[in-house]
Design a protein around this motif. Sequence first.
Motif: not given
Length: 121
Positions: A111-116, A13-20, A22-30
Amino acid sequence: MPQADRAVMRIGDHLFLHAWQTLRAASQPGPEASRWRVGAVTWRRTRLNQSCVDFSMVQDAYALEHPGPGAPWGLLVVMETWWDSGHRVIRSQVWATHLSGSKTALQDWIRNEAKQAERVG
């Protein structure tokens, strides 16, 4: 995490994909990274692209795997974008599907990793 909070965010759903996202953008090295880790979770990205005179398409498939400790799980997220010959986006979509293991553990981890990531970023 209370059960009521889990019901709000479902895989895909849109909440899950938004959290994902957020996490991808913050963690993907390049932008060209094809493999990385976030904690115990391995991320693998595979890119498919096609172009011709009339259109082009890029599809990134992200496979996430959490082997443990705790409840193991697997997730697939696909980001797909199509452009016309003038480089205008004509279709863009993101979808996700649970591949294996505990859906609850997967949702909690995202959810937890995206919040972090939001706190750090």
